[in-house]
Design an enzyme around this catalytic site. Structure first.
Site, PDB file in Angstrom:
ATOM      1  CG  ASP A  43      11.160  31.436  17.231  1.00  0.00           C
ATOM      2  OD1 ASP A  43      11.982  32.073  16.559  1.00  0.00           O
ATOM      3  OD2 ASP A  43      11.487  30.584  18.080  1.00  0.00           O
ATOM      4  CE1 TYR A  48      14.507  25.266  18.469  1.00  0.00           C
ATOM      5  CE2 TYR A  48      12.566  26.432  17.702  1.00  0.00           C
ATOM      6  CZ  TYR A  48      13.697  26.383  18.479  1.00  0.00           C
ATOM      7  OH  TYR A  48      14.012  27.453  19.287  1.00  0.00           O
ATOM      8  CE  LYS A  73      15.144  30.748  17.440  1.00  0.00           C
ATOM      9  NZ  LYS A  73      14.079  29.751  17.390  1.00  0.00           N
ATOM     10  CG  HIS A 106      19.536  28.210  17.550  1.00  0.00           C
ATOM     11  ND1 HIS A 106      18.673  27.314  16.988  1.00  0.00           N
ATOM     12  CD2 HIS A 106      19.091  28.373  18.814  1.00  0.00           C
ATOM     13  CE1 HIS A 106      17.767  26.950  17.864  1.00  0.00           C
ATOM     14  NE2 HIS A 106      17.998  27.585  18.988  1.00  0.00           N
ATOM     15  CB  ILE A 238       8.204  33.371  20.628  1.00  0.00           C
ATOM     16  CG1 ILE A 238       9.545  33.345  21.395  1.00  0.00           C
ATOM     17  CG2 ILE A 238       8.245  34.419  19.533  1.00  0.00           C
ATOM     18  CD1 ILE A 238      10.713  32.833  20.548  1.00  0.00           C
ATOM     19  CE  LYS A 240       5.601  22.848  22.774  1.00  0.00           C
ATOM     20  NZ  LYS A 240       5.251  21.867  23.826  1.00  0.00           N
ATOM     21  CB  SER A 241       0.724  25.865  23.769  1.00  0.00           C
ATOM     22  OG  SER A 241      -0.116  24.799  24.203  1.00  0.00           O
ATOM     23  NE  ARG A 246      -1.727  24.237  28.946  1.00  0.00           N
ATOM     24  CZ  ARG A 246      -0.870  23.350  29.441  1.00  0.00           C
ATOM     25  NH1 ARG A 246       0.143  22.920  28.700  1.00  0.00           N
ATOM     26  NH2 ARG A 246      -1.032  22.895  30.664  1.00  0.00           N
ATOM     27  CG  ASN A 250      -0.188  30.906  25.801  1.00  0.00           C
ATOM     28  OD1 ASN A 250      -0.653  30.991  26.940  1.00  0.00           O
ATOM     29  ND2 ASN A 250       0.528  29.880  25.406  1.00  0.00           N
TER      30      ASN A 250
HETATM   31  P1  NDP Z   1       7.390  28.578  27.057  1.00  0.00           P
HETATM   32  O1  NDP Z   1       7.682  29.560  28.118  1.00  0.00           O
HETATM   33  O2  NDP Z   1       6.707  29.033  25.837  1.00  0.00           O
HETATM   34  O3  NDP Z   1       6.563  27.388  27.722  1.00  0.00           O
HETATM   35  C1  NDP Z   1       6.145  26.278  26.979  1.00  0.00           C
HETATM   36  C2  NDP Z   1       5.615  25.253  27.960  1.00  0.00           C
HETATM   37  O4  NDP Z   1       4.465  25.774  28.621  1.00  0.00           O
HETATM   38  C3  NDP Z   1       5.173  23.980  27.294  1.00  0.00           C
HETATM   39  O5  NDP Z   1       5.437  22.929  28.209  1.00  0.00           O
HETATM   40  C4  NDP Z   1       3.665  24.170  27.117  1.00  0.00           C
HETATM   41  O6  NDP Z   1       3.048  22.910  27.121  1.00  0.00           O
HETATM   42  C5  NDP Z   1       3.308  24.971  28.354  1.00  0.00           C
HETATM   43  N1  NDP Z   1       2.234  25.944  28.177  1.00  0.00           N
HETATM   44  C6  NDP Z   1       1.983  26.705  27.085  1.00  0.00           C
HETATM   45  N2  NDP Z   1       0.973  27.544  27.313  1.00  0.00           N
HETATM   46  C7  NDP Z   1       0.560  27.329  28.573  1.00  0.00           C
HETATM   47  C8  NDP Z   1      -0.437  27.913  29.372  1.00  0.00           C
HETATM   48  N3  NDP Z   1      -1.217  28.888  28.910  1.00  0.00           N
HETATM   49  N4  NDP Z   1      -0.577  27.449  30.638  1.00  0.00           N
HETATM   50  C9  NDP Z   1       0.220  26.461  31.122  1.00  0.00           C
HETATM   51  N5  NDP Z   1       1.201  25.886  30.411  1.00  0.00           N
HETATM   52  C10 NDP Z   1       1.373  26.317  29.141  1.00  0.00           C
HETATM   53  O7  NDP Z   1       8.778  27.857  26.757  1.00  0.00           O
HETATM   54  P2  NDP Z   1       9.640  27.394  25.505  1.00  0.00           P
HETATM   55  O8  NDP Z   1      10.926  26.980  26.102  1.00  0.00           O
HETATM   56  O9  NDP Z   1       8.928  26.500  24.611  1.00  0.00           O
HETATM   57  O10 NDP Z   1       9.941  28.761  24.720  1.00  0.00           O
HETATM   58  C11 NDP Z   1       9.060  29.287  23.747  1.00  0.00           C
HETATM   59  C12 NDP Z   1       9.711  29.315  22.398  1.00  0.00           C
HETATM   60  O11 NDP Z   1      10.957  30.005  22.442  1.00  0.00           O
HETATM   61  C13 NDP Z   1      10.116  27.944  21.849  1.00  0.00           C
HETATM   62  O12 NDP Z   1       9.030  27.180  21.389  1.00  0.00           O
HETATM   63  C14 NDP Z   1      11.082  28.345  20.778  1.00  0.00           C
HETATM   64  O13 NDP Z   1      10.391  28.834  19.645  1.00  0.00           O
HETATM   65  C15 NDP Z   1      11.856  29.447  21.485  1.00  0.00           C
HETATM   66  N6  NDP Z   1      13.068  28.939  22.179  1.00  0.00           N
HETATM   67  C16 NDP Z   1      14.275  29.388  21.729  1.00  0.00           C
HETATM   68  C17 NDP Z   1      15.441  28.975  22.314  1.00  0.00           C
HETATM   69  C18 NDP Z   1      16.735  29.492  21.799  1.00  0.00           C
HETATM   70  O14 NDP Z   1      17.787  28.980  22.205  1.00  0.00           O
HETATM   71  N7  NDP Z   1      16.734  30.473  20.939  1.00  0.00           N
HETATM   72  C19 NDP Z   1      15.452  28.023  23.437  1.00  0.00           C
HETATM   73  C20 NDP Z   1      14.132  27.626  23.872  1.00  0.00           C
HETATM   74  C21 NDP Z   1      12.998  28.096  23.270  1.00  0.00           C
HETATM   75  P3  NDP Z   1       2.005  22.427  25.975  1.00  0.00           P
HETATM   76  O15 NDP Z   1       2.693  22.515  24.639  1.00  0.00           O
HETATM   77  O16 NDP Z   1       1.699  21.038  26.403  1.00  0.00           O
HETATM   78  O17 NDP Z   1       0.837  23.363  26.087  1.00  0.00           O
END
Ligand code: NDP
Length: 294
Positions: A43, A48, A73, A106, A238, A240-241, A246, A250
């Site tokens: 995604d 982005y 998006k 979006h 979806i 993100k890491s 991680r 996930n």
């Molecule tokens: P997430 O809930 O996916 O959390 C991501 C955060 O968690 C990052 O800081 C990541 O850090 C950390 N993380 C990832 N895996 C782990 C784990 N197993 N344990 C502990 N910490 C972890 O949040 P997002 O807001 O990124 O949402 C996911 C996706 O949704 C986005 O990437 C995007 O594609 C989409 N999105 C869409 C939006 C919209 O308006 N349509 C708005 C926001 C997001 P690190 O990378 O350092 O591991």
């Protein structure tokens, strides 16, 4: 990988890799790791700034293109019929693909909803022309969806929304369920609850005692429990890491099941506090910015 069937029959892997806030220089490695680890759904979004790197990773991978579900998006600055058709060309070109699997608007633009409708009509054209396999929306609330359904002919396949135990949006989820729109959770492990600037008394849902307790019971991590909570309720997630370990953690969520009591305990964490922007308040003046040409 478990799949979900969209309202037009297209199969979508239930879990994908999100790349919001993944810097362009980190994106290729993250997507490459995800594909190696079994992810088949990515995604991204025009806003982005990393569609090009997502496309590079997909092209360089040994996984065939038709086994990977690409979701992106259109940003609000590109709304309008002709503008959105052109925005598809920009995204497809940056991704290096002829066809996008799922293309979303979006955000709604409530103050200029006619422009939002024109953008959606462009998505309908792209669907008819086979340029996209499915179309949908993101951050649409029930009144936006009602207005959209009244004025257009294709029911969105997906509504991508902020959903984690601290913010569950039941009214929108129910509306989507009633209309055959699949709910997809952004911030599925509560990412936004630890974004910088989320506010005072910031508390990550990953550290909530109710979540860590369930995680302990199953010998799984808090993130894995939150992903199961979404998947078991029929949602797409979806996470993100940028970190390989991680990314692996996930996707390792298909070998355990939360009980009804555990799901209820997580539901009880609702705070009714949105982390993302208030959808009704999104305007071009505040959020518009130019999406570069390919
Ligand atoms: P997430 O809930 O996916 O959390 C991501 C955060 O968690 C990052 O800081 C990541 O850090 C950390 N993380 C990832 N895996 C782990 C784990 N197993 N344990 C502990 N910490 C972890 O949040 P997002 O807001 O990124 O949402 C996911 C996706 O949704 C986005 O990437 C995007 O594609 C989409 N999105 C869409 C939006 C919209 O308006 N349509 C708005 C926001 C997001 P690190 O990378 O350092 O591991």
């Amino acid at each position: 990988m478990q799949t979900l069937t969209l309202n037009n029959g297209i199969e979508m892997p239930a879990l994908g890799l999100g790349v919001f806030q993944t810097a362009p220089e980190e994106t290729k490695a993250a997507v490459t790791a995800a594909l190696e680890l079994g992810y088949r759904h990515i995604d991204t979004a025009a806003a982005y700034g990393n569609e090009r790197e997502v496309g590079q990773a997909i092209r360089d991978s040994t996984v065939p293109r038709d086994e990977i579900f690409i979701e992106t998006k259109i940003w609000i600055s590109d709304y309008g019929y002709d503008e959105t058709l052109h925005a598809f060309d920009k995204s497809a070109s940056k991704l290096g693909v002829d066809q996008i699997d799922l293309l979303l608007l979006h955000q709604a633009l409530p103050s200029d909803f006619d422009r939002t409708l024109a953008a959606y009509r462009a998505l309908e054209t792209l669907l008819t022309d086979g340029k996209v396999r499915a179309i949908g929306v993101s951050n649409f609330m029930t009144d936006h969806l009602t207005a959209l359904l009244d004025a257009t002919s294709v029911v969105p396949a997906v509504n991508q929304l902020e959903i984690h135990p601290y913010f569950q949006q039941h009214a929108v989820l129910d509306f989507d369920d009633q209309h055959g729109i699949l709910n997809q959770a952004w911030s599925p492990i509560g990412g936004i609850t630890f974004y910088p600037g989320y506010g005072e008394n910031r508390r990550s849902v990953l550290q909530d005692p109710a979540v860590t307790r369930v995680a302990g019971t199953h010998g799984k991590s808090p993130a894995q429990v939150l992903l199961r909570w979404g998947l078991q309720q029929g949602r797409s997630v979806i996470p993100k890491s940028t970190k390989r370990a991680r990314i692996a953690e996930n996707i390792d969520v298909f070998d355990f099941e939360l009980t009804a009591e555990e799901l209820t305990a997580l539901d009880a964490l609702e705070t009714n506090r949105r982390g993302g922007p208030e959808p009704e308040a999104v305007t071009l003046a505040d959020y518009g910015r130019v999406i570069p040409e390919a």
